[in-house]
Design a protein around this motif. Structure first.
Motif, PDB file in Angstrom:
ATOM      1  N   VAL A  60       0.832  -1.208   0.000  1.00  0.00           N
ATOM      2  CA  VAL A  60       0.000   0.000   0.000  1.00  0.00           C
ATOM      3  C   VAL A  60       0.865   1.255   0.000  1.00  0.00           C
ATOM      4  CG1 VAL A  60      -0.256   0.200   2.514  1.00  0.00           C
ATOM      5  CG2 VAL A  60      -2.058   1.062   1.018  1.00  0.00           C
ATOM      6  N   GLU A  61       0.380   2.272  -0.691  1.00  0.00           N
ATOM      7  CA  GLU A  61       1.086   3.541  -0.742  1.00  0.00           C
ATOM      8  C   GLU A  61       0.289   4.664  -0.081  1.00  0.00           C
ATOM      9  OE1 GLU A  61       2.074   4.231  -4.826  1.00  0.00           O
ATOM     10  OE2 GLU A  61       3.319   2.446  -4.955  1.00  0.00           O
ATOM     11  N   ASP A  62      -1.010   4.572  -0.082  1.00  0.00           N
ATOM     12  CA  ASP A  62      -1.887   5.603   0.487  1.00  0.00           C
ATOM     13  C   ASP A  62      -1.897   5.486   2.013  1.00  0.00           C
ATOM     14  OD1 ASP A  62      -4.268   6.919   1.509  1.00  0.00           O
ATOM     15  OD2 ASP A  62      -4.895   7.119  -0.584  1.00  0.00           O
ATOM     16  N   LYS A  63      -1.574   6.584   2.708  1.00  0.00           N
ATOM     17  CA  LYS A  63      -1.500   6.579   4.172  1.00  0.00           C
ATOM     18  C   LYS A  63      -2.848   6.295   4.820  1.00  0.00           C
ATOM     19  CE  LYS A  63       2.410   9.718   4.406  1.00  0.00           C
ATOM     20  NZ  LYS A  63       2.880  11.025   4.842  1.00  0.00           N
ATOM     21  N   ASP A  64      -3.926   6.861   4.251  1.00  0.00           N
ATOM     22  CA  ASP A  64      -5.262   6.640   4.818  1.00  0.00           C
ATOM     23  C   ASP A  64      -5.676   5.175   4.687  1.00  0.00           C
ATOM     24  OD1 ASP A  64      -5.527   9.320   5.514  1.00  0.00           O
ATOM     25  OD2 ASP A  64      -6.447   9.842   3.579  1.00  0.00           O
ATOM     26  N   VAL A  65      -5.413   4.602   3.537  1.00  0.00           N
ATOM     27  CA  VAL A  65      -5.737   3.188   3.318  1.00  0.00           C
ATOM     28  C   VAL A  65      -4.893   2.319   4.243  1.00  0.00           C
ATOM     29  CG1 VAL A  65      -5.699   1.309   1.628  1.00  0.00           C
ATOM     30  CG2 VAL A  65      -6.493   3.586   0.947  1.00  0.00           C
ATOM     31  N   LYS A  66      -3.643   2.701   4.436  1.00  0.00           N
ATOM     32  CA  LYS A  66      -2.756   1.934   5.318  1.00  0.00           C
ATOM     33  C   LYS A  66      -3.294   1.907   6.747  1.00  0.00           C
ATOM     34  CE  LYS A  66       1.996   1.310   6.702  1.00  0.00           C
ATOM     35  NZ  LYS A  66       3.387   1.666   6.485  1.00  0.00           N
ATOM     36  N   GLN A  67      -3.810   3.045   7.228  1.00  0.00           N
ATOM     37  CA  GLN A  67      -4.381   3.089   8.578  1.00  0.00           C
ATOM     38  C   GLN A  67      -5.575   2.156   8.693  1.00  0.00           C
ATOM     39  OE1 GLN A  67      -5.230   7.249   9.159  1.00  0.00           O
ATOM     40  NE2 GLN A  67      -3.344   7.569  10.319  1.00  0.00           N
ATOM     41  N   ILE A  68      -6.423   2.148   7.678  1.00  0.00           N
ATOM     42  CA  ILE A  68      -7.595   1.270   7.686  1.00  0.00           C
ATOM     43  C   ILE A  68      -7.164  -0.195   7.685  1.00  0.00           C
ATOM     44  CG2 ILE A  68      -9.616   0.534   6.359  1.00  0.00           C
ATOM     45  CD1 ILE A  68      -9.818   3.502   5.425  1.00  0.00           C
ATOM     46  N   LEU A  69      -6.167  -0.512   6.861  1.00  0.00           N
ATOM     47  CA  LEU A  69      -5.681  -1.889   6.804  1.00  0.00           C
ATOM     48  C   LEU A  69      -5.058  -2.324   8.128  1.00  0.00           C
ATOM     49  CD1 LEU A  69      -4.105  -1.950   3.230  1.00  0.00           C
ATOM     50  CD2 LEU A  69      -6.203  -3.110   3.979  1.00  0.00           C
ATOM     51  N   GLU A  70      -4.310  -1.440   8.773  1.00  0.00           N
ATOM     52  CA  GLU A  70      -3.711  -1.768  10.074  1.00  0.00           C
ATOM     53  C   GLU A  70      -4.787  -2.016  11.117  1.00  0.00           C
ATOM     54  OE1 GLU A  70      -1.146   1.622  10.549  1.00  0.00           O
ATOM     55  OE2 GLU A  70       0.563   0.581   9.628  1.00  0.00           O
ATOM     56  N   TYR A  71      -5.826  -1.205  11.096  1.00  0.00           N
ATOM     57  CA  TYR A  71      -6.951  -1.373  12.025  1.00  0.00           C
ATOM     58  C   TYR A  71      -7.636  -2.720  11.769  1.00  0.00           C
ATOM     59  CZ  TYR A  71     -11.495  -0.622  14.209  1.00  0.00           C
ATOM     60  OH  TYR A  71     -12.629  -0.757  14.952  1.00  0.00           O
ATOM     61  N   THR A  72      -7.875  -3.021  10.508  1.00  0.00           N
ATOM     62  CA  THR A  72      -8.536  -4.272  10.142  1.00  0.00           C
ATOM     63  C   THR A  72      -7.672  -5.473  10.503  1.00  0.00           C
ATOM     64  OG1 THR A  72      -9.594  -3.090   8.319  1.00  0.00           O
ATOM     65  CG2 THR A  72      -9.663  -5.486   8.247  1.00  0.00           C
ATOM     66  N   LEU A  73      -6.382  -5.357  10.307  1.00  0.00           N
ATOM     67  CA  LEU A  73      -5.469  -6.441  10.674  1.00  0.00           C
ATOM     68  C   LEU A  73      -5.510  -6.684  12.182  1.00  0.00           C
ATOM     69  CD1 LEU A  73      -3.284  -8.471   9.829  1.00  0.00           C
ATOM     70  CD2 LEU A  73      -1.606  -6.637  10.134  1.00  0.00           C
ATOM     71  N   GLY A  74      -5.578  -5.618  12.957  1.00  0.00           N
ATOM     72  CA  GLY A  74      -5.674  -5.758  14.407  1.00  0.00           C
ATOM     73  C   GLY A  74      -6.932  -6.509  14.825  1.00  0.00           C
ATOM     74  N   ILE A  75      -8.048  -6.222  14.162  1.00  0.00           N
ATOM     75  CA  ILE A  75      -9.296  -6.922  14.465  1.00  0.00           C
ATOM     76  C   ILE A  75      -9.175  -8.408  14.121  1.00  0.00           C
ATOM     77  CG2 ILE A  75     -11.735  -7.157  13.815  1.00  0.00           C
ATOM     78  CD1 ILE A  75     -11.776  -4.102  13.457  1.00  0.00           C
ATOM     79  N   ALA A  76      -8.612  -8.712  12.959  1.00  0.00           N
ATOM     80  CA  ALA A  76      -8.448 -10.109  12.547  1.00  0.00           C
ATOM     81  C   ALA A  76      -7.573 -10.862  13.545  1.00  0.00           C
ATOM     82  CB  ALA A  76      -7.860 -10.181  11.140  1.00  0.00           C
ATOM     83  N   LYS A  77      -6.480 -10.236  13.979  1.00  0.00           N
ATOM     84  CA  LYS A  77      -5.595 -10.885  14.959  1.00  0.00           C
ATOM     85  C   LYS A  77      -6.295 -11.087  16.294  1.00  0.00           C
ATOM     86  CE  LYS A  77      -1.141  -9.608  13.037  1.00  0.00           C
ATOM     87  NZ  LYS A  77       0.154  -8.995  13.286  1.00  0.00           N
ATOM     88  N   LYS A  78      -7.109 -10.102  16.692  1.00  0.00           N
ATOM     89  CA  LYS A  78      -7.854 -10.228  17.940  1.00  0.00           C
ATOM     90  C   LYS A  78      -8.838 -11.389  17.856  1.00  0.00           C
ATOM     91  CE  LYS A  78      -9.279  -6.406  19.781  1.00  0.00           C
ATOM     92  NZ  LYS A  78     -10.047  -5.192  20.099  1.00  0.00           N
ATOM     93  N   HIS A  79      -9.536 -11.521  16.729  1.00  0.00           N
ATOM     94  CA  HIS A  79     -10.468 -12.634  16.541  1.00  0.00           C
ATOM     95  C   HIS A  79      -9.741 -13.968  16.607  1.00  0.00           C
ATOM     96  CE1 HIS A  79     -13.700 -10.054  14.323  1.00  0.00           C
ATOM     97  NE2 HIS A  79     -13.677  -9.838  15.607  1.00  0.00           N
ATOM     98  N   LEU A  80      -8.592 -14.054  15.944  1.00  0.00           N
ATOM     99  CA  LEU A  80      -7.825 -15.300  15.981  1.00  0.00           C
ATOM    100  C   LEU A  80      -7.387 -15.638  17.395  1.00  0.00           C
ATOM    101  CD1 LEU A  80      -5.670 -14.899  12.759  1.00  0.00           C
ATOM    102  CD2 LEU A  80      -7.486 -16.576  13.148  1.00  0.00           C
ATOM    103  N   ASN A  81      -7.008 -14.635  18.161  1.00  0.00           N
ATOM    104  CA  ASN A  81      -6.595 -14.858  19.542  1.00  0.00           C
ATOM    105  C   ASN A  81      -7.767 -15.369  20.384  1.00  0.00           C
ATOM    106  OD1 ASN A  81      -4.975 -14.848  21.839  1.00  0.00           O
ATOM    107  ND2 ASN A  81      -5.460 -12.728  22.306  1.00  0.00           N
ATOM    108  N   ILE A  82      -8.927 -14.754  20.227  1.00  0.00           N
ATOM    109  CA  ILE A  82     -10.108 -15.171  20.991  1.00  0.00           C
ATOM    110  C   ILE A  82     -10.495 -16.599  20.632  1.00  0.00           C
ATOM    111  CG2 ILE A  82     -12.595 -14.773  21.284  1.00  0.00           C
ATOM    112  CD1 ILE A  82     -11.946 -11.743  20.973  1.00  0.00           C
ATOM    113  N   ILE A  83     -10.521 -16.900  19.338  1.00  0.00           N
ATOM    114  CA  ILE A  83     -10.890 -18.255  18.909  1.00  0.00           C
ATOM    115  C   ILE A  83      -9.860 -19.259  19.410  1.00  0.00           C
ATOM    116  CG2 ILE A  83     -11.265 -19.745  16.908  1.00  0.00           C
ATOM    117  CD1 ILE A  83     -12.354 -17.201  15.473  1.00  0.00           C
ATOM    118  N   SER A  84      -8.584 -18.894  19.393  1.00  0.00           N
ATOM    119  CA  SER A  84      -7.539 -19.782  19.915  1.00  0.00           C
ATOM    120  C   SER A  84      -7.759 -20.071  21.393  1.00  0.00           C
ATOM    121  CB  SER A  84      -6.161 -19.160  19.732  1.00  0.00           C
ATOM    122  OG  SER A  84      -5.866 -19.005  18.382  1.00  0.00           O
TER     123      SER A  84
END
Length: 98
Positions: A60-84
């Motif tokens: 990614v090159e767009d800073k705004d898109v990067k922030q959204i992706l980082e936020y979304t990645l954090g949610i995915a990791k949190k879900h994986l942790n909870i399911i684990s």
């Protein structure tokens, strides 16, 4: 409408032992096959999201898109942790696939 608790009767939620018993009872509930299937589907969904978003973050090159992706990645990791945690508390194994 406001609900007030009477000070004369102790609330069961204020009793630490009662709360601990309730939490322990929830931990000892067996997982049904349909719940296990939903957990597995959620695991697969969050797992693929984590992989795809990680790739997008590398390109990614767009800073705004990067922030959204980082936020979304954090949610995915949190879900994986909870399911684990759910899997490990039920002595279940998480299948590892490539």
């Amino acid at each position: 409408m406001e609900i007030r608790q009477s000070n004369t009767e102790p609330s069961p939620l204020n009793d630490v032992k009662t709360v601990n018993k309730a939490i322990e009872a929830e931990r000892n509930v067996r997982i049904t096959s349909s719940e296990l299937a939903n957990l597995w589907a959620s695991w697969m969904e969050s797992s693929i999201k984590e992989r795809i978003i990680s790739y997008f973050l590398r390109t990614v090159e767009d800073k705004d898109v990067k922030q959204i992706l980082e936020y979304t990645l954090g949610i995915a990791k949190k879900h994986l942790n909870i399911i684990s945690q759910i899997y490990s508390s039920g002595s279940l194994r998480i299948s590892m696939s490539l």
